[in-house]
Design an enzyme around this catalytic site. Structure first.
Site, PDB file in Angstrom:
ATOM      1  N   ASP A 171      48.485  43.425 127.500  1.00 43.48           N
ATOM      2  CA  ASP A 171      47.139  43.110 127.017  1.00 43.48           C
ATOM      3  C   ASP A 171      46.165  44.065 127.684  1.00 43.48           C
ATOM      4  O   ASP A 171      46.579  45.106 128.195  1.00 43.48           O
ATOM      5  CB  ASP A 171      46.804  41.640 127.290  1.00 43.48           C
ATOM      6  CG  ASP A 171      45.839  41.040 126.259  1.00 43.48           C
ATOM      7  OD1 ASP A 171      44.986  41.802 125.753  1.00 43.48           O
ATOM      8  OD2 ASP A 171      45.923  39.841 125.965  1.00 43.48           O
ATOM      9  N   ASP A 172      44.882  43.738 127.694  1.00 46.11           N
ATOM     10  CA  ASP A 172      43.865  44.674 128.152  1.00 46.11           C
ATOM     11  C   ASP A 172      44.191  45.226 129.547  1.00 46.11           C
ATOM     12  O   ASP A 172      44.536  44.471 130.463  1.00 46.11           O
ATOM     13  CB  ASP A 172      42.499  44.001 128.193  1.00 46.11           C
ATOM     14  CG  ASP A 172      42.049  43.497 126.826  1.00 46.11           C
ATOM     15  OD1 ASP A 172      42.454  44.103 125.812  1.00 46.11           O
ATOM     16  OD2 ASP A 172      41.301  42.509 126.782  1.00 46.11           O
TER      17      ASP A 172
END
Length: 470
Positions: free
Chosen positions: A253-254
């Site tokens: 994810d980020d």
């Protein structure tokens, strides 16, 4: 000549002073200077002194807890150091204390237990109102701290491994009872340093400072499989004076996600994230390299990021928000970014959705303004920009300067409900942003004008100094 040189030197120093703290402060990044991890703690113990066994099988939660309880008696005597030697040290969640250095030697691996009972259940964060994934409470992080001062997590590139695959499968199978734990979470703390370590396989977000001040994360590696769910790298959340630098992050994810609370709970708590510096960062992800939001209801401001490389990723830089978030994102300056094999270079998402409950106010609109992107270059980019604001709530003063992207799409830019300016952008940006920055719109572009002023003054100072040397 020496007298003239002295007078001119005074003039130079006066001119430097006239530039003022506002111009020099952000890029000078005083809060990136670390002190605590180099401090010699007068008291030190080794985890083996408390019965720990580094065989990767024996559960050492009590050993960690007992060691830190013992060291707490030295908190007012210069602090203490807990040394973790080479070995594989299986443990459940444990708490840190103030004035502590947790030191992992080369070859030391702290392993998170794969038994969910070793990760206690704690209350939800007040700025979220519930667990991020499920209503109600949440699992506590593997390494946790609350209301701390002067805490250091460092070493000789030791490893903290959350062994998160069990948690990822439970998420995918929808068998979670509570929101998954972070690998490291520090709350309401100040003077935090995390450095010179590798973090692997977090169950959820990896490093999560929340309600913190003066946080430094330097020279860390964070890795999780690219298909692992929500394994963000570093998430400063309602925190200020944060420095992130010299990191390599590859996650599902980020890479970096800056947050400040979720809808009505974040608005009510009202603690922004601000004064954040990110530099010399390399990352890859199936999500975004640098993200702001989507939980940004307490506000995010004064973020400076530079010298960034993202590759093999879905999005380079993204701002995520939604009606109901409230709050603001303003005064963001991101420069000197290299992208390779990235689907979308820059993305704004104004209708991200995801609300904690039905009590949010759909009329609470976020304010997005004064966002500058400068010196961005990319190869094999699918789309240059998807810039989607909110109808009736335009994202304003978005500035693009010196951006060159090798784009595969025949429609490189897609913009709606945004307003701003651009210069030296290829391929040519969308109509809503194509009005030139120079000469009439420099003041609307955050940090761009003062950076040019600093460079021009610096060039003049350099020429004068060269003259003095002749």
């Amino acid at each position: 000549m020496s007298e003239t040189r002295s007078v001119l030197l005074v003039d130079v120093l006066v001119l430097l002073a006239l530039l003022g703290p506002t111009q020099w402060g952000a890029m000078g990044s005083s809060h990136c200077k670390r002190h605590n991890d180099e401090m010699i703690r007068p008291h030190s113990v080794t985890i083996t002194e408390f019965g720990a066994v580094g065989d990767g099988v024996t559960l050492n939660t009590k050993a960690f807890q007992n060691a830190i309880f013992y060291l707490n008696s030295f908190a007012d005597k210069g602090g203490a150091k807990l040394f973790v030697p080479a070995g594989r040290w299986l443990t459940g969640s444990f708490d840190l204390i103030s004035h502590l250095t947790l030191w992992l030697d080369k070859g030391a691996v702290i392993l998170g237990s794969t038994n969910t009972e070793d990760w206690p259940i704690v209350d939800p964060l007040p700025s979220y109102g519930r667990g991020r994934e499920l209503p109600g409470r949440r699992h506590r992080s593997l390494i946790f701290g609350r209301n701390l001062t002067d805490v250091v997590i460092t070493g000789e590139n030791g490893t903290i491994d959350g062994q998160g695959s069990m948690w990822w499968e439970r998420f995918r199978n929808k068998t979670l009872d509570y929101t998954r734990p972070h690998l490291v979470e520090l709350m309401n703390s100040t003077g935090v340093v995390i450095s010179n370590l590798t973090f692997l396989n977090s169950p959820f977000w990896t490093i999560h400072p929340i309600y913190c001040s003066h946080v430094i994360v330097q020279n860390v590696t964070i890795r999780a499989p690219l298909d692992s769910p929500n394994t963000d790298g570093i998430d400063p959340d309602s925190s200020d004076d944060v420095c992130i630098e010299d990191c390599y992050i590859s996650t599902g994810d980020d890479v970096i996600a800056i947050k400040s609370g979720w809808d009505e709970y974040g608005i009510s708590y009202g603690r922004p994230s601000k004064n954040i510096i990110i530099r010399r960062l390399i990352g890859e992800t199936h999500s975004s390299g640098i993200a702001i939001g989507s939980e940004m209801s307490g506000g995010v401001s004064d973020v400076h990021a530079e010298d960034i490389v993202f590759f093999n990723s879905t999005t380079g830089i993204r701002i995520k928000t939604s009606p109901g978030r409230g709050g603001y994102v303003r005064n963001i300056f991101i420069s000197n970014v290299s992208l390779a094999n990235v689907k979308v270079a820059i993305r704004f998402t104004g209708r991200y959705g995801e609300h904690p409950d039905e009590s949010y106010d759909p009329k609470a609109m976020p304010k997005i303004e004064r966002i500058t992107f400068k010196d961005i270059h990319g190869e094999n980019i699918t789309v240059a920009g998807l810039m989607e604001g909110i109808e009736g709530d335009n994202f304003i003063n978005i500035c693009l300067y010196n951006i060159t992207l090798s784009v595969n799409s025949i429609s490189p830019w897609n913009c709606s409900n945004v307003q701003g300016f651009s210069s030296l952008v290829f391929p040519q940006t969308c109509e809503l942003l194509e009005e030139s920055i120079f000469p009439d719109h420099c003041t609307e572009c955050y940090h761009l004008l003062q950076e040019h002023r600093i460079r021009n003054k610096g060039a003049r100072l350099l020429s004068w100094w060269t003259y003095l040397g002749t």
